[in-house]
Design a protein around this motif. Sequence first.
Motif: not given
Length: 653
Positions: A131, A134, A138, A174-175, A177-178, A181, A375-376, A379, A383
């Motif tokens: 996290a 990520a 960003s 978050a995007a 990371l998705l 994944t 993974g979720l 994210a 976030l």
Amino acid sequence: MARWLPRSTDLTRFCQKLNRVKTLEDDMMETSFNRCLSTIDLTLLGIGGMVGSGLYVLTGTVAKEIAGPAVIVSFIIAGFASLLAALCYAEFGARVPKTGSAYMFTYVSVGEIWAFLIGWNVLLEYMIGGAAVARAWSGYLDSIFNHKIKNFTETHVGAWQVPFLARYPDFLAAAILLVATTFISFGAKVSSWLNHVFSAISMGIILFILIMGFVLAQPKNWSTQEGGFAPYGLSGIMAGTATCFYAFVGFDVIAASSEEARNPQRAVPRAIAFSLGLATGAYILVSVVLTLMVPWHTLDPDSALADAFYRRGYAWAGFLVAAGSICAMNTVLLSNLFSLPRIVYAMAEDGLFFQVFSRVHPRTQVPVVGIVVFGLLMALLALVFDLEALVQFLSIGTLLAYTFVAASIIVLRFQQQKGDVPAPVASGQPNPEPHEGPSGGELKEYESFSDKLQLVDRDKSKEQREPGQLKAAFEPYLEFLSDFYPGEVVTVAVVTLMVSAICLCSILVFGNTHLHLPTWSYSLLLVLFSLGFLLSLLLIWAHEQQHSTQTFQIPLVPLSPALSIILNIYLMLKLSYMTWLRFAVWLLLGLLVYFGYGIWHSKENLREPRPQRVSARYVVFPGGSLEERVQAVQPTSQPATGLPDTDTDDCKR
């Protein structure tokens, strides 16, 4: 009311369940994974895990807000402490080449509940690491577009003013990371190929930063006019060191991947040494050029390196650094998402975590359930939470894992190996005659019985002592310790050493600030706890260690692990109280999971023999007593890992 209280036998059995250790297979090289990783693969995996947001973001954050230009010293101390921990991981990774990392190392040496708590913290470590990277990814991408993404989000979504939460929801973090994944779910080959590509780009960008940075360096930025080299003093350096530990988490990825190494006995120690050395050098040199390019108090914590080049008039260089840093952070994201499901898989495979996470996709051969679920969760963390809060939360879990792995090294080194138990003499083998000498063929006549006793004493002193037993040189002075089982005194000494280290570090950190101790009591407590630490260390050293094996062994045991323990504890106590509070809440959640699920579904339960009645052997003692004791004898087919409940009766002749 007394009948509602638990019996002592129930409490004993319960404590044995908490401290039972994992039974390893005879052939530890046998695995369901594909052993395809070489030393270079593991080294690049470690570099990719360590060189990411820590290099491109954390250097600027610590330099501006915690340590100033002395962030260089913080990285040196953090690198040394990480080296002590890395050597412990290297020995374990070579001796126990199984996935699970610190969780597995603690399980095979200390006990089940401690292994679960370490594994629970490692899960948090990887989730927060992914996290945090990520969010850094960003921030750097936003800096390339002149913070247009941030401004758009704050205008149309809104901003938060809540402590430890992000100022605005970071949908971009978050995007990514998705997306990562999704790539990890395609299989290990895709992950390995992407890691090699991004690692090569990252190392090229680091080389460019060093060359360009030294060209633009201005020594006046370390002068007293700009605040000096260490504006926050020693306290700031040590606080920065605790935060800088985030930079060196990556070598744990190598240990987690040891089950997929071709030759883990050689590849794991070498890969850890190479990757940690290169990463430490990169962090120190980048910190030097960053604080020499621009004054430390003007750094942008979100994108320090790119902003420094922009301000020196090299916009193209800043754009290149920002693009390269994104590639470097991609390797960390891949590393975290690659390793985290394997830790979860190891815990689920042992029955300590939910069984659904031990499922492997038949085509991609990866634990796809763990990849998607965690993974979720990553994210969601990216976030909502702030980077600095995430980094400190990460540090405490990492330091605790390092502490337990170092303690596990001491316990394991003084334990008996599987083959150390002497085999019983066969019943058909004739005993040597009394007149036979040591050579077997030489005849020896004894003048008296005392001569024979002296020879027996000399032969006994030459016997090879087992690991965990008191050394022969200390036996005359510590004879009362000879009655304990091998390794029992060492285990108690390790606990005493850790308690002394906690008390000593607490006095050092809080004695003058929070406790306001007078000078005489401060000095007295330091001396007492230092003596307790040193005496525990000497007591451990007075026992025999395991003989040298063919795998890598950390030198200077128990000194090296003891230094790692006390340094890690000191750094943990330097973290904020809010970090400890959140950490305590996470531990309580872990205990609920363990006592609600793990302790009942552990596979070690299946290895424990059930209580049963066994045959008894009547032993007649020639003491003239009319009573004989019936001793329950364990059948030879029972395993040595646990003893069944037996009934003992008395009968009269």
